[in-house]
Design a protein around this motif. Structure first.
Motif, PDB file in Angstrom:
ATOM      1  N   ASP A 152      12.433  13.369   5.691  1.00 56.67           N
ATOM      2  CA  ASP A 152      12.151  14.307   6.779  1.00 56.67           C
ATOM      3  C   ASP A 152      13.171  14.179   7.903  1.00 56.67           C
ATOM      4  N   VAL A 153      13.582  12.938   8.195  1.00 55.54           N
ATOM      5  CA  VAL A 153      14.588  12.727   9.241  1.00 55.54           C
ATOM      6  C   VAL A 153      15.917  13.354   8.831  1.00 55.54           C
ATOM      7  N   ALA A 154      16.318  13.139   7.576  1.00 55.10           N
ATOM      8  CA  ALA A 154      17.582  13.694   7.101  1.00 55.10           C
ATOM      9  C   ALA A 154      17.563  15.212   7.122  1.00 55.10           C
ATOM     10  N   SER A 155      16.439  15.819   6.763  1.00 50.60           N
ATOM     11  CA  SER A 155      16.336  17.274   6.787  1.00 50.60           C
ATOM     12  C   SER A 155      16.456  17.812   8.207  1.00 50.60           C
ATOM     13  N   ALA A 156      15.877  17.071   9.177  1.00 49.05           N
ATOM     14  CA  ALA A 156      15.967  17.513  10.571  1.00 49.05           C
ATOM     15  C   ALA A 156      17.395  17.392  11.102  1.00 49.05           C
ATOM     16  N   LEU A 157      18.129  16.384  10.630  1.00 51.26           N
ATOM     17  CA  LEU A 157      19.489  16.159  11.112  1.00 51.26           C
ATOM     18  C   LEU A 157      20.527  17.003  10.383  1.00 51.26           C
ATOM     19  N   ALA A 206      17.949   9.854   0.903  1.00 51.95           N
ATOM     20  CA  ALA A 206      17.461  11.000   1.671  1.00 51.95           C
ATOM     21  C   ALA A 206      18.608  11.933   2.041  1.00 51.95           C
ATOM     22  N   ALA A 207      19.755  11.369   2.416  1.00 52.19           N
ATOM     23  CA  ALA A 207      20.908  12.200   2.764  1.00 52.19           C
ATOM     24  C   ALA A 207      21.394  12.981   1.550  1.00 52.19           C
ATOM     25  N   GLN A 240       0.854  -1.194   0.000  1.00 52.00           N
ATOM     26  CA  GLN A 240       0.000   0.000   0.000  1.00 52.00           C
ATOM     27  C   GLN A 240       0.889   1.244   0.000  1.00 52.00           C
ATOM     28  N   ARG A 241       1.730   1.340  -1.047  1.00 60.28           N
ATOM     29  CA  ARG A 241       2.635   2.466  -1.229  1.00 60.28           C
ATOM     30  C   ARG A 241       3.565   2.630  -0.024  1.00 60.28           C
ATOM     31  N   GLY A 242       3.940   1.473   0.551  1.00 58.39           N
ATOM     32  CA  GLY A 242       4.817   1.509   1.716  1.00 58.39           C
ATOM     33  C   GLY A 242       6.185   2.069   1.412  1.00 58.39           C
ATOM     34  N   ASN A 243       6.675   1.865   0.174  1.00 61.42           N
ATOM     35  CA  ASN A 243       7.997   2.392  -0.170  1.00 61.42           C
ATOM     36  C   ASN A 243       8.016   3.909  -0.140  1.00 61.42           C
ATOM     37  N   GLU A 244       6.905   4.539  -0.541  1.00 56.51           N
ATOM     38  CA  GLU A 244       6.827   5.995  -0.504  1.00 56.51           C
ATOM     39  C   GLU A 244       6.822   6.502   0.934  1.00 56.51           C
ATOM     40  N   ALA A 245       6.106   5.806   1.811  1.00 60.46           N
ATOM     41  CA  ALA A 245       6.079   6.205   3.224  1.00 60.46           C
ATOM     42  C   ALA A 245       7.474   6.093   3.838  1.00 60.46           C
ATOM     43  N   LEU A 246       8.217   5.065   3.443  1.00 54.75           N
ATOM     44  CA  LEU A 246       9.569   4.893   3.963  1.00 54.75           C
ATOM     45  C   LEU A 246      10.469   6.049   3.529  1.00 54.75           C
ATOM     46  N   PHE A 247      10.444   6.373   2.248  1.00 45.81           N
ATOM     47  CA  PHE A 247      11.326   7.437   1.776  1.00 45.81           C
ATOM     48  C   PHE A 247      10.913   8.797   2.333  1.00 45.81           C
TER      49      PHE A 247
END
Length: 757
Positions: A281-286, A333-334, A269-276
């Protein structure tokens, strides 16, 4: 209906005749597409069959083959698998295409086959040993079976496949003189089979070069090693004072919170999109707390500890991602976040430098009060209701008039940045160059008066052509360029592409250096060339906002050339939504002047219109660039005819018809009242209803006619005894029309307290 199952290997019994994927038509979706996920796939749309069968079969549709082996991912209701079409998103699902065929296309020049080209190409193909080939509508297709299948596990592998494909095409061209289409290097490329039904027409072609009815076995050449790029030679720059940069202390906590709060990834159910999305978002915060070398590792750690344990399958059971998939998404993401690091750091440095200068100025000002008063007390009294970071606006003060460089075009100190918008090649550069010369010299610009102020023109696109163009324009304007530069009215520089963030402090220093007291015009060509970076990221617009704030603090106005998207060629569907990049860019603009080409065959004709204006928009017009006899360059303005607005034209016609009808009805009302009163010498109690019956009117039509009759002919109603109305007419109507009462006689009708029947 289908479900995505775990990949099932389907090995070929005959390596020289492998099982391949046949797709019914190019509109068959892939499992990664939203359509496939929501509506399912037809198992008959994608088939697995031996390559020789696919080439010999007469397909009832416009069928295609791909270069990868069947991916048995679909699952029918009875549990039997079937192959599906793959797309680049399959890597995120852990699906690895297995390439078993090598294919390429030879296209006729301009997609038009000629007898001469056909004879020449087929002669070369006959000499092509070890490859099979067949004829297509506009060219030829060559293919062979790979001796060693190639498995693609990542986007990097896909790029390596593309490079090896390019090396193979180079070999074919070198040895046989056949030029293959570079687009065939895409591993997802569709190749039409020889015997299909295309656009309703049957196409048949014999496959030549077969060995015993099967395709020859071929080898994929290795991709050539990429040469090391020479180190870039940086031009000497003036050293910038070191500024301490401290990242936010809560960046790591924020990243952990994001990983914990993001919706879990659901397999299928579009799980790959949720993962990325979570990884990005995590990479942007870090980003501001972790160095470039550690960003991917920190992102992966947050995903593994706080996101992956929550991932589930469609039944709600735990279904975490494999470590390799987590790592791949963390790296992507990085890489995405790294594009924004320079923007954020540059803006932070510019802000810190500005605050340091302001603090130094304030300290100098407050060091020795001239009158012995306590400045702190005075400031507190003047800003008793102020809040930190908020500048109070006194609405009791009279409005200050807006200041313009070119008032008629809305270009000036109007709050934010002024944009010159246009598709590539619409003349934004020459437009800014001519504007710079006119403002710096105080001469009219395209027929509009200008305010003379110093100009800083920074160019990252025109290169060596810029001085030549400026000199040609100056020759026609009668402007001495050397004098303008010497007197500080014009400063021209070639800026390094992609360096706008680093240039912000330099631009601020340049403004302070050339300002003569009435402001400075800073013109940039163009924003995308000077800035660079990820255009769809919100941070892409940050330097533009910084330019607006810079203008407010330095009395400068920024005028920036902006590109439209490729889909907006010739200004079609122009406006703020057509700007190439994030929509935050449009919000940073107070004025937008749109440039477009009305006629693509007339390269010197440019249409100029208003997309956004601070006060009143200007009427669209056109200019024509032309060369002068003395080698100069100038633009002649021509008024652009306003386009016919059919809706406005229709409304005007309807209003004219309504007015004519109202006049006619008003004359009828006045005629009846006049005939029944003046001709008989008595006042008659013609009621509202009686006159309505007479003229057969009602509602709004009656109201308009009655108002018109009263205004033109003096027709009025007079209440009598509170329950009757008498009509009178002060002058005869200008018509010979004589109306008669429907019943022959006037009649009394009771009315309410507002004189209505």
């Amino acid at each position: 209906m289908f479900t995505l199952a775990k990949p099932t290997a389907r090995a070929s019994a005959e390596p020289t005749n492998p099982q391949i994927t046949v797709i019914r038509d190019r509109n068959v979706p892939s499992p990664e597409s939203e359509y496939a996920q929501e509506h399912g796939l037809d198992p008959a749309a994608v088939q697995a069959m031996p390559l020789s069968d696919a080439l010999a079969k007469e397909h009832p549709s416009d069928a295609y083959l791909v270069q990868y082996a069947p991916a048995m991912l679909g699952e029918r209701d009875d549990g039997t698998p079937f192959p599906v079409r793959l797309a680049s998103g399959c890597f995120e699902e852990g699906i690895h295409p297995r390439m078993v065929v090598l294919a390429g296309d030879i296209d006729a020049p301009k997609k038009k086959r000629t007898p001469e080209w056909t004879a020449e190409t087929e002669a070369k193909l006959e000499a092509l040993t070890g490859w099979a080939w067949y004829r297509t509508r506009n060219g030829y297709r060559i293919l062979g079976v790979l001796d060693e299948p190639v498995t693609l596990t990542s986007l990097a592998d896909a790029e390596a496949w593309k490079a090896s494909h390019a090396a193979w095409r180079a070999e074919i061209e070198t040895h046989y003189g056949l030029v293959l289409d570079p687009a065939c290097g895409d591993w997802t490329r569709l190749f039409r089979l020889p015997n299909v039904v295309r656009d309703g027409a049957v196409e048949r072609s014999d496959v030549r070069g077969l060995v015993g009815g099967k395709l020859p076995v071929v080898s994929l050449p290795a991709a050539p090693a990429r040469p090391n790029k020479p180190a870039a030679v940086k031009s000497p720059v003036k050293p910038t004072p070191a500024i301490e940069f401290t990242p936010g202390a809560d960046a790591i906590d924020k990243a952990v919170a994001i990983a914990k709060q993001m919706p879990e990834s659901v397999s299928g159910q579009r799980g790959n999109e949720a993962l990325f999305q979570c990884a990005r978002d995590v990479a942007s915060a870090l980003l501001l707390a972790v160095g470039p070398d550690d960003l991917a590792d920190a992102t992966e750690l947050a995903l593994q500890n706080h996101f992956n344990p929550r991932c589930i399958d469609q039944q709600g059971n735990p279904f975490p991602w494999e470590d390799s998939v987590i790592r791949r998404n963390a790296e992507r993401a990085a890489e995405h976040a790294e594009r924004l690091r320079g923007v954020r750091r540059g803006l932070e440095l510019a802000r810190a430098a500005r605050e340091a200068r302001e603090a130094a100025t304030e300290a100098t000002t407050n060091a020795e009060p001239a009158d012995g008063t306590d400045d702190a007390d005075e400031s507190a009294n003047n800003n008793a209701s102020a809040f930190p970071g908020i500048e109070a606006i006194d609405l009791s003060e009279p409005d200050a008039p807006l200041r313009y460089v070119v008032k008629d075009l809305g270009i000036g100190w109007v709050g934010k940045v002024c944009g010159v918008l246009g598709y590539a090649g619409t003349g934004k550069g020459p437009f800014l160059n001519l504007l710079a010369l006119c403002v710096a010299s105080g001469k009219p610009f395209l027929g509009h008066e200008t305010k003379r102020v110093p100009v800083v023109l920074l160019d990252a696109e025109t290169g060596k052509l810029l001085p030549k163009r400026l000199k040609r324009m100056a020759r026609t304007l009668g402007v001495d360029l050397a004098a303008l530069q010497a007197d500080g009215w014009l400063t021209v520089g070639g800026a390094r592409p992609g360096g706008l963030v680093e240039l912000l402090p330099t631009i601020e220093a340049m403004i302070a250096h050339v300002d003569k007291g009435e402001g400075v015009a800073v013109m940039l060509d163009s924003y995308s060339s000077l800035h660079g970076g990820e255009k769809n990221a919100a941070e892409y617009a940050d330097p533009l906002w910084a330019l607006g704030h810079l203008g407010e603090s330095t009395n400068a106005v920024a005028i920036v050339a902006l590109h439209q998207r490729k889909t907006q060629r010739n200004g079609e569907g122009g406006g703020l939504e057509s700007i190439d990049g994030h929509n935050h860019i449009g919000a940073a603009l107070s004025t937008v002047v749109q440039l477009s080409r009305p006629d693509e065959n007339d390269r010197d004709r440019i249409a100029i219109s208003c997309t956004r204006a601070p006060e009143a928009s200007f009427k669209a017009f056109e200019i024509k660039w032309r060369d002068t006899a003395d080698g100069g360059l100038t633009a002649t303005r021509t008024v652009k005819a306003a386009p016919v607005n059919k809706q406005v034209e229709k409304q005007a016609k309807a209003a004219a018809e309504r007015a004519a009808t109202d006049d006619k009805n008003a004359r009828q009302i006045a005629q009846v009242v006049y005939e029944e009163t003046h001709n008989q010498g008595v006042h008659v109690n013609l009621t509202t209803r009686a006159v309505r019956d007479l003229t057969r009117l009602g509602g709004a039509l009656w109201k308009r006619a009655a108002d018109r009759a009263q205004a033109v002919y003096g027709v009025r109603a007079e209440p009598i005894d509170g329950n009757r109305v008498y009509w009178t007419c002060e002058k005869p109507p200008d018509t010979g029309f004589i109306a008669k009462l429907r019943n022959g006689k006037p009649r009394n009708v009771d009315v309410d307290d507002r004189g209505r029947p």
